[in-house]
Write an enzyme that holds these catalytic residues in place. Structure first.
Site, mmCIF file in Angstrom:
data_model
loop_
_atom_site.group_PDB
_atom_site.id
_atom_site.type_symbol
_atom_site.label_atom_id
_atom_site.label_comp_id
_atom_site.label_asym_id
_atom_site.label_seq_id
_atom_site.Cartn_x
_atom_site.Cartn_y
_atom_site.Cartn_z
ATOM 1 N N LYS A 201 0.861 -1.179 0.000
ATOM 2 C CA LYS A 201 0.000 0.000 0.000
ATOM 3 C C LYS A 201 0.898 1.230 0.000
ATOM 4 O O LYS A 201 1.671 1.453 0.936
ATOM 5 C CB LYS A 201 -0.916 0.000 1.219
ATOM 6 C CG LYS A 201 -1.882 1.187 1.260
ATOM 7 C CD LYS A 201 -2.782 1.097 2.479
ATOM 8 C CE LYS A 201 -3.749 2.268 2.545
ATOM 9 N NZ LYS A 201 -4.629 2.186 3.752
ATOM 10 N N ARG A 211 -10.516 10.579 1.554
ATOM 11 C CA ARG A 211 -10.511 11.365 2.796
ATOM 12 C C ARG A 211 -11.889 11.952 3.061
ATOM 13 O O ARG A 211 -12.359 11.988 4.195
ATOM 14 C CB ARG A 211 -9.475 12.478 2.709
ATOM 15 C CG ARG A 211 -8.075 12.041 2.327
ATOM 16 C CD ARG A 211 -7.305 11.449 3.481
ATOM 17 N NE ARG A 211 -5.917 11.236 3.105
ATOM 18 C CZ ARG A 211 -5.366 10.054 2.847
ATOM 19 N NH1 ARG A 211 -6.097 8.963 2.931
ATOM 20 N NH2 ARG A 211 -4.096 9.941 2.514
ATOM 21 N N ARG A 222 1.201 9.838 5.898
ATOM 22 C CA ARG A 222 1.428 8.445 6.320
ATOM 23 C C ARG A 222 2.695 7.858 5.705
ATOM 24 O O ARG A 222 2.816 6.648 5.553
ATOM 25 C CB ARG A 222 0.205 7.607 5.936
ATOM 26 C CG ARG A 222 -1.055 8.049 6.661
ATOM 27 C CD ARG A 222 -2.266 7.274 6.229
ATOM 28 N NE ARG A 222 -3.413 7.657 7.050
ATOM 29 C CZ ARG A 222 -4.655 7.745 6.615
ATOM 30 N NH1 ARG A 222 -4.922 7.472 5.350
ATOM 31 N NH2 ARG A 222 -5.634 8.099 7.419
ATOM 32 N N GLU A 238 7.522 -6.894 1.197
ATOM 33 C CA GLU A 238 6.326 -6.791 2.033
ATOM 34 C C GLU A 238 5.389 -7.986 1.802
ATOM 35 O O GLU A 238 4.828 -8.553 2.743
ATOM 36 C CB GLU A 238 5.589 -5.483 1.736
ATOM 37 C CG GLU A 238 6.288 -4.229 2.231
ATOM 38 C CD GLU A 238 6.033 -3.956 3.699
ATOM 39 O OE1 GLU A 238 5.479 -4.831 4.395
ATOM 40 O OE2 GLU A 238 6.382 -2.855 4.160
ATOM 41 N N LYS A 253 -2.080 -1.517 -3.763
ATOM 42 C CA LYS A 253 -2.953 -0.347 -3.742
ATOM 43 C C LYS A 253 -2.087 0.900 -3.815
ATOM 44 O O LYS A 253 -1.138 1.025 -3.045
ATOM 45 C CB LYS A 253 -3.780 -0.345 -2.450
ATOM 46 C CG LYS A 253 -4.719 0.834 -2.300
ATOM 47 C CD LYS A 253 -5.467 0.768 -0.969
ATOM 48 C CE LYS A 253 -6.404 1.962 -0.819
ATOM 49 N NZ LYS A 253 -7.141 1.943 0.470
ATOM 50 N N SER A 279 -9.970 5.739 -4.942
ATOM 51 C CA SER A 279 -10.893 6.860 -5.114
ATOM 52 C C SER A 279 -10.411 7.874 -6.143
ATOM 53 O O SER A 279 -11.205 8.397 -6.930
ATOM 54 C CB SER A 279 -11.107 7.554 -3.770
ATOM 55 O OG SER A 279 -9.870 8.032 -3.243
ATOM 56 N N TYR A 318 -15.197 0.817 -7.263
ATOM 57 C CA TYR A 318 -16.490 1.411 -6.920
ATOM 58 C C TYR A 318 -17.518 1.190 -8.021
ATOM 59 O O TYR A 318 -18.705 1.455 -7.808
ATOM 60 C CB TYR A 318 -16.311 2.902 -6.620
ATOM 61 C CG TYR A 318 -15.373 3.138 -5.457
ATOM 62 C CD1 TYR A 318 -15.817 2.993 -4.151
ATOM 63 C CD2 TYR A 318 -14.029 3.462 -5.663
ATOM 64 C CE1 TYR A 318 -14.958 3.179 -3.074
ATOM 65 C CE2 TYR A 318 -13.166 3.647 -4.600
ATOM 66 C CZ TYR A 318 -13.629 3.502 -3.310
ATOM 67 O OH TYR A 318 -12.772 3.673 -2.242
#
Length: 329
Positions: A201, A211, A222, A238, A253, A279, A318
């Site tokens: 990610k 958000r 982050r 990872e 992602k 998004s 989505y």
């Protein structure tokens, strides 16, 4: 002796001549079962609330979420991923482990609605529940405390499994999160609950509209725990760690800006691989469509095909439910 052939002898266009031929030789397929619908459910709403930066996407009420889940199941979608938006937050994200918290009651609602016909997945992260918006608890200096966060993730995963989640999805990028969650689930009697690990990610700018969707309280960024967009080899590391800790599915992602990483992960992983069309990717296509610059259906399907072609067995999008109606045209 064979007669001389006309030039050109090789004519790849023969296999593109009509829709039937193109369908016959298509190398990549997108089916409803490959798609997972991410959804947002907000506490205290009496009607769905539109998300302005994601046209067509809403924060659901508990009732409208049940309807969306039923529609997804009827369409043959592969799964549904729930994100909760609480009315109250605190420093440790206590609403995430509260059996009466919005995400856990919504999981129970959806599981009651669809049973086992639609895999019910839960975002296993604290960011929606903390008043600082980070994915873990903070230490005295304001940094995210990896090891103090891990047992909370374990409690959260157990609460989600108890509420009805078939799959928990740790997305916080804490080192060791998969192993702690696997142990917690097994110890609580949920050995059959699967883990979809957000293994690669990235600290991406493409999360912007998300958000708004979760009413994020994020302070700062982050980058100390999500991956640097410059790094690809790190993603393989990872993924290997998550597999060693017991991940059942691994994820990359965002999707569209990281197709090279997705391909690398798919080539090396021995479990199903997911990718999340996030998004910002949704918003970019939607904005271009609204301006008449792109054909909506063709662009959406092409984007989903590209993610599948790069190696994703599962695509979070989505458009999941809507796209199922277009796949056999």
């Amino acid at each position: 002796m064979f007669p001389p052939r006309s030039f050109p002898a090789d004519r790849p266009r023969r296999l593109r001549v009509n829709p039937g031929i193109r369908r016959l030789v298509a190398e990549t397929e997108v089916r409803p079962r490959h798609l997972v619908l991410p959804v947002f459910v907000a506490e205290g709403l009496d009607a769905p609330r539109p998300i302005t930066s994601m046209p067509g996407v809403v924060q659901h009420t508990r009732e409208s979420l049940r309807k969306a889940a039923a529609e997804a199941a009827a369409a043959g979608v592969g799964g549904i991923m729930l994100f909760g938006v609480p009315a109250r937050r605190d420093a440790v994200g206590s609403g995430a482990i509260d059996p009466e918290g919005i995400l856990n009651v919504a999981l129970a609602d959806v599981r009651a609605e669809v049973g086992d016909a639609l895999p019910v997945m839960a975002d296993t992260c604290l960011d929606e529940f903390t008043d600082h918006g980070h994915c873990g608890v903070l230490d005295a200096d304001g940094a995210v405390d990896n090891d103090a966060t891990l047992p909370i993730y374990g409690e959260m995963a157990v609460a989600q499994a108890r509420a009805g989640a078939h799959v928990v999805a740790p997305s916080g990028m804490m080192d060791g999160q998969v192993g702690v969650i696997r142990a917690a689930l097994d110890d609580a009697g949920f050995a059959d609950t699967a883990i979809l690990a957000y293994s690669a990610k990235y600290a991406s700018a493409f999360y912007g509209p998300f958000r708004e969707a979760v009413d994020s309280q994020l302070q700062g960024d982050r980058r100390t725990y999500q991956q640097d967009p410059a790094n690809a080899r790190e993603a393989a590391r990872e993924v290997a760690l998550d597999l060693d800790e017991g991940a059942d599915i691994v994820m990359v992602k965002p999707a569209m800006g990281y197709l090279d990483v997705l391909r690398r992960v798919a080539d090396g992983a021995d479990v199903p691989v997911a990718a999340y069309q996030v998004s910002g990717e949704y918003a970019m296509i939607s904005a271009a469509v609204e301006r008449g610059w792109l054909d909506r259906e063709r662009t959406i399907l092409e984007s989903l095909t590209s993610i599948r072609r790069a190696g994703a067995d599962v695509v979070l999008t989505y458009w999941a439910t809507e796209a199922t109606a277009w796949l056999d045209r």
